[in-house]
Design a protein around this motif. Structure first.
Motif, mmCIF file in Angstrom:
data_model
loop_
_atom_site.group_PDB
_atom_site.id
_atom_site.type_symbol
_atom_site.label_atom_id
_atom_site.label_comp_id
_atom_site.label_asym_id
_atom_site.label_seq_id
_atom_site.Cartn_x
_atom_site.Cartn_y
_atom_site.Cartn_z
ATOM 1 N N ARG A 24 -35.379 48.122 -12.035
ATOM 2 C CA ARG A 24 -35.882 46.843 -11.541
ATOM 3 C C ARG A 24 -37.191 46.982 -10.754
ATOM 4 O O ARG A 24 -38.014 46.076 -10.753
ATOM 5 N N GLU A 25 -37.411 48.148 -10.155
ATOM 6 C CA GLU A 25 -38.719 48.380 -9.521
ATOM 7 C C GLU A 25 -39.820 48.441 -10.585
ATOM 8 O O GLU A 25 -40.906 47.887 -10.396
ATOM 9 N N LEU A 26 -39.504 49.120 -11.707
ATOM 10 C CA LEU A 26 -40.483 49.198 -12.802
ATOM 11 C C LEU A 26 -40.761 47.795 -13.346
ATOM 12 O O LEU A 26 -41.896 47.423 -13.631
ATOM 13 N N GLN A 27 -39.684 47.018 -13.485
ATOM 14 C CA GLN A 27 -39.811 45.632 -13.975
ATOM 15 C C GLN A 27 -40.765 44.825 -13.093
ATOM 16 O O GLN A 27 -41.739 44.252 -13.584
ATOM 17 N N VAL A 28 -40.498 44.791 -11.796
ATOM 18 C CA VAL A 28 -41.306 43.920 -10.937
ATOM 19 C C VAL A 28 -42.729 44.454 -10.759
ATOM 20 O O VAL A 28 -43.663 43.665 -10.601
ATOM 21 N N ALA A 29 -42.887 45.791 -10.821
ATOM 22 C CA ALA A 29 -44.247 46.350 -10.728
ATOM 23 C C ALA A 29 -45.098 45.786 -11.867
ATOM 24 O O ALA A 29 -46.217 45.300 -11.649
ATOM 25 N N VAL A 47 -52.976 33.519 -4.296
ATOM 26 C CA VAL A 47 -51.775 34.257 -4.682
ATOM 27 C C VAL A 47 -52.092 35.608 -5.310
ATOM 28 O O VAL A 47 -51.365 36.582 -5.141
ATOM 29 N N GLN A 48 -53.234 35.679 -6.003
ATOM 30 C CA GLN A 48 -53.484 36.856 -6.832
ATOM 31 C C GLN A 48 -53.571 38.167 -6.059
ATOM 32 O O GLN A 48 -53.040 39.186 -6.501
ATOM 33 N N GLU A 49 -54.167 38.159 -4.896
ATOM 34 C CA GLU A 49 -54.279 39.394 -4.111
ATOM 35 C C GLU A 49 -52.913 39.868 -3.622
ATOM 36 O O GLU A 49 -52.640 41.060 -3.595
ATOM 37 N N GLU A 50 -52.080 38.900 -3.248
ATOM 38 C CA GLU A 50 -50.713 39.227 -2.813
ATOM 39 C C GLU A 50 -49.944 39.878 -3.955
ATOM 40 O O GLU A 50 -49.265 40.875 -3.770
ATOM 41 N N LEU A 51 -50.051 39.277 -5.144
ATOM 42 C CA LEU A 51 -49.341 39.811 -6.309
ATOM 43 C C LEU A 51 -49.780 41.248 -6.588
ATOM 44 O O LEU A 51 -48.967 42.115 -6.886
ATOM 45 N N LYS A 52 -51.064 41.482 -6.467
ATOM 46 C CA LYS A 52 -51.607 42.816 -6.745
ATOM 47 C C LYS A 52 -51.062 43.828 -5.733
ATOM 48 O O LYS A 52 -50.608 44.904 -6.100
ATOM 49 N N LYS A 53 -51.109 43.440 -4.479
ATOM 50 C CA LYS A 53 -50.658 44.322 -3.396
ATOM 51 C C LYS A 53 -49.158 44.641 -3.550
ATOM 52 O O LYS A 53 -48.737 45.785 -3.427
ATOM 53 N N ILE A 54 -48.393 43.602 -3.845
ATOM 54 C CA ILE A 54 -46.946 43.803 -3.944
ATOM 55 C C ILE A 54 -46.603 44.640 -5.179
ATOM 56 O O ILE A 54 -45.724 45.501 -5.128
ATOM 57 N N ILE A 56 -48.256 47.058 -6.428
ATOM 58 C CA ILE A 56 -48.499 48.472 -6.091
ATOM 59 C C ILE A 56 -47.363 49.015 -5.223
ATOM 60 O O ILE A 56 -46.880 50.129 -5.442
ATOM 61 N N THR A 57 -46.909 48.196 -4.268
ATOM 62 C CA THR A 57 -45.780 48.612 -3.414
ATOM 63 C C THR A 57 -44.538 48.881 -4.265
ATOM 64 O O THR A 57 -43.826 49.862 -4.048
ATOM 65 N N GLU A 58 -44.298 48.011 -5.252
ATOM 66 C CA GLU A 58 -43.106 48.181 -6.105
ATOM 67 C C GLU A 58 -43.198 49.485 -6.904
ATOM 68 O O GLU A 58 -42.193 50.167 -7.110
ATOM 69 N N MET A 59 -44.392 49.828 -7.335
ATOM 70 C CA MET A 59 -44.565 51.082 -8.074
ATOM 71 C C MET A 59 -44.251 52.275 -7.176
ATOM 72 O O MET A 59 -43.623 53.247 -7.613
ATOM 73 N N LEU A 130 -35.809 48.193 1.760
ATOM 74 C CA LEU A 130 -35.234 46.862 1.996
ATOM 75 C C LEU A 130 -36.147 46.028 2.898
ATOM 76 O O LEU A 130 -36.340 44.827 2.659
ATOM 77 N N GLU A 131 -36.726 46.669 3.876
ATOM 78 C CA GLU A 131 -37.642 45.981 4.788
ATOM 79 C C GLU A 131 -38.836 45.407 4.004
ATOM 80 O O GLU A 131 -39.246 44.263 4.230
ATOM 81 N N ASP A 132 -39.359 46.193 3.076
ATOM 82 C CA ASP A 132 -40.459 45.713 2.211
ATOM 83 C C ASP A 132 -40.008 44.525 1.365
ATOM 84 O O ASP A 132 -40.729 43.539 1.226
ATOM 85 N N GLU A 133 -38.814 44.635 0.777
ATOM 86 C CA GLU A 133 -38.341 43.568 -0.122
ATOM 87 C C GLU A 133 -38.150 42.256 0.639
ATOM 88 O O GLU A 133 -38.448 41.176 0.124
#
Ligand SMILES: [Fe+2]
Ligand SMILES: [Fe+2]
Length: 148
Positions: A24-29, A47-54, A56-59, A130-133
């Motif tokens: 699921r991390e691979l999925q959301v990345a 929204v786009q910068e947030e999506l990009k940042k998140i 990378i965090t998921e990866m 979990l804190e990140d999520e």
């Protein structure tokens, strides 16, 4: 003998659920990355910068969990869970909120399981993730409010 020791580092159940987490991390990345690429509309700018940042965090989460799983004697999956990109921004973010909710639920379960097995390190790693999520969930929820 060595193999036996490696196998004893965690239960099969814990190894399997760690692989679910990686899938699921691979999925959301990928999902957030493609949403970042395909966003549209004026509100997409915010929204786009947030999506990009998140994304990378998921990866990074996928990598951290994979390292832990490998140490415990498992082989990290390469297969993501089904990816949802969506068309309208609101539809994208709505799905992302759901995915973060699922992550929060899953990671709480993993923390509980790891603690039951005396695996403090895995529990610690997932507390940090979990804190990140929860932060992602908060971000997406706020963005979604703004899209109304
Ligand atoms: Fe994550
Ligand atoms: Fe997340």
């Amino acid at each position: 003998m060595v193999e036996l020791l490696v196998k004893n580092r965690a239960s099969k159940k814990l190894l399997d659920i760690l692989n679910n987490a990686i899938a699921r991390e691979l999925q959301v990345a990928i999902q957030y990355m493609w949403q970042h690429v395909q966003w549209s509309g004026v509100k997409g700018f915010a929204v786009q910068e947030e999506l990009k940042k998140i994304a990378i965090t998921e990866m990074k989460h996928a990598e951290t969990i994979a390292e832990r799983l490998f140490y415990l004697g498992g082989i990290p999956t390469t297969k993501p869970e089904p990816i949802f990109v969506g068309k309208a921004l609101k539809e994208m973010i709505k799905r992302d909120i759901k995915d973060e909710e699922n992550a929060i639920k899953l990671y709480k379960t993993i923390i509980e399981m790891a603690e039951k097995e005396g695996d403090t390190t895995t529990a610690f790693i997932f507390r940090e993730i979990l804190e990140d999520e929860e932060e992602h969930h908060d971000t997406f929820t706020t963005l979604h409010e703004d899209l109304k």
